[in-house]
Scaffold this motif. Structure first.
Motif, PDB file in Angstrom:
ATOM      1  N   ALA A  98      47.103  -1.291  81.311  1.00 16.52           N
ATOM      2  CA  ALA A  98      45.773  -1.544  80.752  1.00 16.52           C
ATOM      3  C   ALA A  98      45.092  -0.238  80.391  1.00 16.52           C
ATOM      4  O   ALA A  98      45.317   0.791  81.026  1.00 16.52           O
ATOM      5  CB  ALA A  98      44.913  -2.304  81.759  1.00 16.52           C
ATOM      6  N   ILE A  99      44.260  -0.324  79.374  1.00 18.80           N
ATOM      7  CA  ILE A  99      43.374   0.779  79.008  1.00 18.80           C
ATOM      8  C   ILE A  99      41.961   0.254  79.183  1.00 18.80           C
ATOM      9  O   ILE A  99      41.562  -0.703  78.525  1.00 18.80           O
ATOM     10  CB  ILE A  99      43.590   1.226  77.548  1.00 18.80           C
ATOM     11  CG1 ILE A  99      45.038   1.685  77.335  1.00 18.80           C
ATOM     12  CG2 ILE A  99      42.619   2.343  77.193  1.00 18.80           C
ATOM     13  CD1 ILE A  99      45.386   1.965  75.883  1.00 18.80           C
ATOM     14  N   THR A 100      41.226   0.865  80.118  1.00 17.82           N
ATOM     15  CA  THR A 100      39.854   0.436  80.373  1.00 17.82           C
ATOM     16  C   THR A 100      38.893   1.482  79.810  1.00 17.82           C
ATOM     17  O   THR A 100      39.325   2.491  79.258  1.00 17.82           O
ATOM     18  CB  THR A 100      39.606   0.263  81.887  1.00 17.82           C
ATOM     19  OG1 THR A 100      39.614   1.551  82.509  1.00 17.82           O
ATOM     20  CG2 THR A 100      40.654  -0.649  82.520  1.00 17.82           C
ATOM     21  N   ASP A 101      37.616   1.250  80.009  1.00 18.99           N
ATOM     22  CA  ASP A 101      36.619   2.231  79.577  1.00 18.99           C
ATOM     23  C   ASP A 101      36.738   3.535  80.357  1.00 18.99           C
ATOM     24  O   ASP A 101      36.310   4.588  79.885  1.00 18.99           O
ATOM     25  CB  ASP A 101      35.205   1.679  79.763  1.00 18.99           C
ATOM     26  CG  ASP A 101      34.901   0.546  78.797  1.00 18.99           C
ATOM     27  OD1 ASP A 101      35.587   0.449  77.759  1.00 18.99           O
ATOM     28  OD2 ASP A 101      33.981  -0.230  79.076  1.00 18.99           O
ATOM     29  N   ASP A 102      37.335   3.468  81.571  1.00 19.03           N
ATOM     30  CA  ASP A 102      37.358   4.618  82.468  1.00 19.03           C
ATOM     31  C   ASP A 102      38.717   5.276  82.658  1.00 19.03           C
ATOM     32  O   ASP A 102      38.786   6.414  83.114  1.00 19.03           O
ATOM     33  CB  ASP A 102      36.843   4.210  83.852  1.00 19.03           C
ATOM     34  CG  ASP A 102      35.433   3.671  83.792  1.00 19.03           C
ATOM     35  OD1 ASP A 102      34.613   4.232  83.064  1.00 19.03           O
ATOM     36  OD2 ASP A 102      35.169   2.672  84.489  1.00 19.03           O
ATOM     37  N   GLU A 103      39.819   4.551  82.365  1.00 19.67           N
ATOM     38  CA  GLU A 103      41.135   5.093  82.678  1.00 19.67           C
ATOM     39  C   GLU A 103      42.244   4.392  81.902  1.00 19.67           C
ATOM     40  O   GLU A 103      42.039   3.318  81.333  1.00 19.67           O
ATOM     41  CB  GLU A 103      41.423   4.985  84.174  1.00 19.67           C
ATOM     42  CG  GLU A 103      41.545   3.544  84.655  1.00 19.67           C
ATOM     43  CD  GLU A 103      41.671   3.413  86.168  1.00 19.67           C
ATOM     44  OE1 GLU A 103      41.455   4.406  86.886  1.00 19.67           O
ATOM     45  OE2 GLU A 103      41.975   2.299  86.630  1.00 19.67           O
ATOM     46  N   VAL A 104      43.413   5.013  81.941  1.00 21.22           N
ATOM     47  CA  VAL A 104      44.643   4.402  81.439  1.00 21.22           C
ATOM     48  C   VAL A 104      45.479   4.101  82.674  1.00 21.22           C
ATOM     49  O   VAL A 104      45.825   5.004  83.438  1.00 21.22           O
ATOM     50  CB  VAL A 104      45.403   5.361  80.487  1.00 21.22           C
ATOM     51  CG1 VAL A 104      46.724   4.746  80.066  1.00 21.22           C
ATOM     52  CG2 VAL A 104      44.559   5.697  79.274  1.00 21.22           C
ATOM     53  N   ARG A 105      45.754   2.824  82.909  1.00 20.05           N
ATOM     54  CA  ARG A 105      46.478   2.406  84.106  1.00 20.05           C
ATOM     55  C   ARG A 105      47.909   2.066  83.720  1.00 20.05           C
ATOM     56  O   ARG A 105      48.163   1.262  82.851  1.00 20.05           O
ATOM     57  CB  ARG A 105      45.799   1.185  84.730  1.00 20.05           C
ATOM     58  CG  ARG A 105      46.507   0.681  85.961  1.00 20.05           C
ATOM     59  CD  ARG A 105      45.600  -0.125  86.862  1.00 20.05           C
ATOM     60  NE  ARG A 105      44.528   0.631  87.444  1.00 20.05           N
ATOM     61  CZ  ARG A 105      44.656   1.443  88.492  1.00 20.05           C
ATOM     62  NH1 ARG A 105      45.823   1.606  89.046  1.00 20.05           N
ATOM     63  NH2 ARG A 105      43.627   2.084  88.966  1.00 20.05           N
ATOM     64  N   LEU A 106      48.869   2.724  84.429  1.00 22.59           N
ATOM     65  CA  LEU A 106      50.280   2.482  84.180  1.00 22.59           C
ATOM     66  C   LEU A 106      50.751   1.233  84.909  1.00 22.59           C
ATOM     67  O   LEU A 106      50.163   0.832  85.916  1.00 22.59           O
ATOM     68  CB  LEU A 106      51.101   3.690  84.617  1.00 22.59           C
ATOM     69  CG  LEU A 106      50.746   5.010  83.925  1.00 22.59           C
ATOM     70  CD1 LEU A 106      51.648   6.123  84.436  1.00 22.59           C
ATOM     71  CD2 LEU A 106      50.839   4.892  82.420  1.00 22.59           C
ATOM     72  N   ARG A 107      51.831   0.647  84.402  1.00 18.56           N
ATOM     73  CA  ARG A 107      52.386  -0.565  85.013  1.00 18.56           C
ATOM     74  C   ARG A 107      52.837  -0.259  86.436  1.00 18.56           C
ATOM     75  O   ARG A 107      53.344   0.819  86.735  1.00 18.56           O
ATOM     76  CB  ARG A 107      53.577  -1.062  84.198  1.00 18.56           C
ATOM     77  CG  ARG A 107      53.199  -1.610  82.867  1.00 18.56           C
ATOM     78  CD  ARG A 107      54.348  -2.232  82.093  1.00 18.56           C
ATOM     79  NE  ARG A 107      55.597  -2.319  82.813  1.00 18.56           N
ATOM     80  CZ  ARG A 107      56.766  -2.013  82.272  1.00 18.56           C
ATOM     81  NH1 ARG A 107      56.867  -1.577  81.055  1.00 18.56           N
ATOM     82  NH2 ARG A 107      57.871  -2.138  82.981  1.00 18.56           N
ATOM     83  N   SER A 108      52.689  -1.230  87.306  1.00 21.72           N
ATOM     84  CA  SER A 108      53.051  -1.046  88.708  1.00 21.72           C
ATOM     85  C   SER A 108      54.547  -1.222  88.953  1.00 21.72           C
ATOM     86  O   SER A 108      55.046  -0.856  89.998  1.00 21.72           O
ATOM     87  CB  SER A 108      52.268  -2.009  89.599  1.00 21.72           C
ATOM     88  OG  SER A 108      52.548  -3.341  89.218  1.00 21.72           O
ATOM     89  N   ASP A 109      55.273  -1.762  87.984  1.00 18.12           N
ATOM     90  CA  ASP A 109      56.698  -2.050  88.186  1.00 18.12           C
ATOM     91  C   ASP A 109      57.605  -0.968  87.605  1.00 18.12           C
ATOM     92  O   ASP A 109      58.789  -1.200  87.383  1.00 18.12           O
ATOM     93  CB  ASP A 109      57.051  -3.403  87.587  1.00 18.12           C
ATOM     94  CG  ASP A 109      56.815  -3.457  86.078  1.00 18.12           C
ATOM     95  OD1 ASP A 109      56.135  -2.559  85.519  1.00 18.12           O
ATOM     96  OD2 ASP A 109      57.313  -4.405  85.442  1.00 18.12           O
ATOM     97  N   LEU A 110      57.081   0.218  87.395  1.00 20.39           N
ATOM     98  CA  LEU A 110      57.906   1.286  86.810  1.00 20.39           C
ATOM     99  C   LEU A 110      58.898   1.835  87.790  1.00 20.39           C
ATOM    100  O   LEU A 110      58.789   2.025  88.880  1.00 20.39           O
ATOM    101  CB  LEU A 110      57.023   2.416  86.265  1.00 20.39           C
ATOM    102  CG  LEU A 110      56.140   2.030  85.107  1.00 20.39           C
ATOM    103  CD1 LEU A 110      55.261   3.204  84.684  1.00 20.39           C
ATOM    104  CD2 LEU A 110      56.969   1.585  83.915  1.00 20.39           C
TER     105      LEU A 110
END
Length: 78
Positions: free
Chosen positions: A66-78
């Motif tokens: 996800a890309i939010t207003d505050d951060e870029v969050r990477l997938r948890s299953d990497l």
């Protein structure tokens, strides 16, 4: 799939609870990340950043949850 824009520049990139870097530039729809000096080799290998000797690294969109207003969050299953 995530779509990067110039408004994402300066956002932290996080994996779980760990900051792995910051988006330094978005060029051609690709985010280029300045890695946090403290990230481990394991995380670099997971993101295919292990063999590079560069200042920034391209972030593949398929690794982003996800890309939010505050951060870029990477997938948890990497």
């Amino acid at each position: 799939m995530a779509q990067f824009s110039e408004s994402d520049e300066g956002k932290p990139v996080v994996m779980g609870d760990e900051k792995v870097g910051m988006v330094s530039e978005v060029k051609g729809g690709t985010a280029h990340v300045d890695p946090d000096p403290g990230i481990t080799d394991k995380i670099k290998a997971t993101l295919d950043w292990g063999d590079h000797d560069e200042d920034t690294y391209p972030l593949q969109e398929n690794r982003v949850d996800a890309i939010t207003d505050d951060e870029v969050r990477l997938r948890s299953d990497l």
